[in-house]
Design a protein around this motif. Sequence first.
Motif, PDB file in Angstrom:
ATOM      1  N   ILE A   1      -7.100  -2.601  -1.498  1.00 49.29           N
ATOM      2  CA  ILE A   1      -6.919  -3.414  -2.700  1.00 49.29           C
ATOM      3  C   ILE A   1      -5.455  -3.778  -2.905  1.00 49.29           C
ATOM      4  N   ASN A   2      -4.564  -2.780  -2.829  1.00 53.36           N
ATOM      5  CA  ASN A   2      -3.137  -3.053  -3.045  1.00 53.36           C
ATOM      6  C   ASN A   2      -2.567  -3.971  -1.968  1.00 53.36           C
ATOM      7  N   GLY A   3      -3.013  -3.770  -0.728  1.00 52.72           N
ATOM      8  CA  GLY A   3      -2.552  -4.643   0.342  1.00 52.72           C
ATOM      9  C   GLY A   3      -3.132  -6.040   0.224  1.00 52.72           C
ATOM     10  N   GLY A   4      -4.438  -6.132  -0.039  1.00 54.42           N
ATOM     11  CA  GLY A   4      -5.104  -7.420  -0.121  1.00 54.42           C
ATOM     12  C   GLY A   4      -4.637  -8.287  -1.271  1.00 54.42           C
ATOM     13  N   LEU A   5      -4.193  -7.653  -2.359  1.00 52.85           N
ATOM     14  CA  LEU A   5      -3.728  -8.428  -3.516  1.00 52.85           C
ATOM     15  C   LEU A   5      -2.532  -9.308  -3.176  1.00 52.85           C
ATOM     16  N   VAL A   6      -1.739  -8.885  -2.200  1.00 49.62           N
ATOM     17  CA  VAL A   6      -0.588  -9.704  -1.791  1.00 49.62           C
ATOM     18  C   VAL A   6      -1.067 -11.063  -1.291  1.00 49.62           C
ATOM     19  N   GLY A   7      -2.084 -11.060  -0.419  1.00 54.29           N
ATOM     20  CA  GLY A   7      -2.624 -12.307   0.091  1.00 54.29           C
ATOM     21  C   GLY A   7      -3.347 -13.113  -0.969  1.00 54.29           C
ATOM     22  N   VAL A   8      -4.028 -12.429  -1.896  1.00 51.50           N
ATOM     23  CA  VAL A   8      -4.752 -13.118  -2.966  1.00 51.50           C
ATOM     24  C   VAL A   8      -3.779 -13.854  -3.887  1.00 51.50           C
ATOM     25  N   ILE A   9      -2.680 -13.194  -4.250  1.00 52.61           N
ATOM     26  CA  ILE A   9      -1.685 -13.826  -5.128  1.00 52.61           C
ATOM     27  C   ILE A   9      -1.074 -15.049  -4.458  1.00 52.61           C
ATOM     28  N   LEU A  10      -0.797 -14.927  -3.159  1.00 55.21           N
ATOM     29  CA  LEU A  10      -0.265 -16.079  -2.429  1.00 55.21           C
ATOM     30  C   LEU A  10      -1.280 -17.219  -2.429  1.00 55.21           C
ATOM     31  N   GLY A  11      -2.565 -16.886  -2.239  1.00 55.12           N
ATOM     32  CA  GLY A  11      -3.607 -17.900  -2.252  1.00 55.12           C
ATOM     33  C   GLY A  11      -3.708 -18.611  -3.588  1.00 55.12           C
ATOM     34  N   ILE A  12      -3.564 -17.857  -4.670  1.00 52.63           N
ATOM     35  CA  ILE A  12      -3.607 -18.453  -6.008  1.00 52.63           C
ATOM     36  C   ILE A  12      -2.449 -19.432  -6.205  1.00 52.63           C
ATOM     37  N   MET A  13      -1.260 -19.027  -5.766  1.00 50.17           N
ATOM     38  CA  MET A  13      -0.093 -19.903  -5.914  1.00 50.17           C
ATOM     39  C   MET A  13      -0.243 -21.174  -5.085  1.00 50.17           C
ATOM     40  N   VAL A  14      -0.742 -21.018  -3.854  1.00 51.44           N
ATOM     41  CA  VAL A  14      -0.942 -22.190  -3.000  1.00 51.44           C
ATOM     42  C   VAL A  14      -2.042 -23.070  -3.564  1.00 51.44           C
ATOM     43  N   GLY A  15      -3.103 -22.446  -4.100  1.00 51.50           N
ATOM     44  CA  GLY A  15      -4.207 -23.210  -4.667  1.00 51.50           C
ATOM     45  C   GLY A  15      -3.789 -24.045  -5.855  1.00 51.50           C
TER      46      GLY A  15
ATOM     47  N   LEU B   1      -5.253 -10.370   6.581  1.00 56.69           N
ATOM     48  CA  LEU B   1      -4.127  -9.738   7.283  1.00 56.69           C
ATOM     49  C   LEU B   1      -3.425  -8.701   6.406  1.00 56.69           C
ATOM     50  N   SER B   2      -3.263  -9.017   5.121  1.00 57.66           N
ATOM     51  CA  SER B   2      -2.611  -8.051   4.237  1.00 57.66           C
ATOM     52  C   SER B   2      -3.509  -6.836   3.981  1.00 57.66           C
ATOM     53  N   VAL B   3      -4.824  -7.021   4.067  1.00 54.31           N
ATOM     54  CA  VAL B   3      -5.745  -5.877   3.982  1.00 54.31           C
ATOM     55  C   VAL B   3      -5.525  -4.944   5.175  1.00 54.31           C
TER      56      VAL B   3
ATOM     57  N   SER C   1       0.822  -1.213   0.000  1.00 57.22           N
ATOM     58  CA  SER C   1       0.000   0.000   0.000  1.00 57.22           C
ATOM     59  C   SER C   1       0.855   1.262   0.000  1.00 57.22           C
ATOM     60  N   TYR C   2       1.893   1.271   0.823  1.00 55.47           N
ATOM     61  CA  TYR C   2       2.720   2.473   0.970  1.00 55.47           C
ATOM     62  C   TYR C   2       3.519   2.758  -0.301  1.00 55.47           C
ATOM     63  N   ILE C   3       4.197   1.738  -0.824  1.00 55.64           N
ATOM     64  CA  ILE C   3       4.977   1.919  -2.050  1.00 55.64           C
ATOM     65  C   ILE C   3       4.056   2.213  -3.232  1.00 55.64           C
ATOM     66  N   GLY C   4       2.847   1.652  -3.191  1.00 53.07           N
ATOM     67  CA  GLY C   4       1.881   1.917  -4.252  1.00 53.07           C
ATOM     68  C   GLY C   4       1.310   3.310  -4.212  1.00 53.07           C
ATOM     69  N   GLY C   5       1.635   4.085  -3.172  1.00 51.00           N
ATOM     70  CA  GLY C   5       1.171   5.473  -3.075  1.00 51.00           C
ATOM     71  C   GLY C   5      -0.302   5.598  -2.753  1.00 51.00           C
TER      72      GLY C   5
END
Length: 209
Positions: A161-175, A193-195, A148-152
Motif C-alpha cells: 500500500i505505501n509503495g503503491g500509493l506513490v504510483g497512484v498519486i503520480l497517476g492522479i496528477m497526470v490524469g 512498479l512502485s508496488v 515502504s522502508y521509511i514508512g516502517g
Amino acid sequence: MSYLICEECGKYYELNEGKSSFSYAKCECGGKLNYSSTLNGSKKNYIPSNDQKITCSTCGVVNSENSVICSGCGRELINVSKKSPNVSISILGVAVGFGFLIIAIVLSVLAIFGTNIPQKTEDIPQNFLIAFGILAMCVAIISGLISSYIGGSINFKNGIINGGLVGVILGIMVGITSGSLAFFGVIAIFGSLSVVGGIFGTLLKRKKL
C-alpha cells in the motif's frame, strides 16, 4: 506440559510445544529460568506469568507477546488478542517516496534531453525514449522501496500500500493534466512498479528487525 521457572520471583511459563520451542532467555525480572517438567514438589509458591504468548501457525514455536517475527521460522506473527489496524499508511514514507520520484524523473529528463526537451512523443528519438523508459521504471521501483522502508512497513500488505500509493498519486496528477487515459496508464505502470518496490522495502525492513 512442561515449564520454565524463575529462580528469583517464582514466575513460571508454560511450554506447550516442549523445551526447545520456548523463546525466552530470562524472566521479566531478570532472573534465571530453569526447565521443569512439573510444578509439584517445590517449596516455592509459583506465580503464573501474565505474558501472552503467540504461537506461530507455521512452525509452532511459541513467541513473546511483543514479537512481530517468529524466532523459529522468521514468518510474520499475528496476535489475535491485540486490536490493531490491518492497514497502516505512512504519510512521511509516501511523501518522501513521491518526492524522490518527481526529483529523479526531472533529473532523468534533463540528463537525457538537456534543455531541448521535445514537446511531442514522435519527436523523441527511439533510443532516447527507451533509455528514459528504463530509467523511469527503475525510479518507480526505488520510490516504492523508499516509501515502504521509511514508512516502517514490516508486513507485505502495508508495504504494498505505501509503495503503491506513490504510483497512484503520480497517476492522479497526470490524469488531472492529461485526461483519464493517461491516468489509468500511469497507475497501471508506475503503480505496479512502485508496488514491487514496496515489497522490496518491506523485505529490507524485516531484515533489520
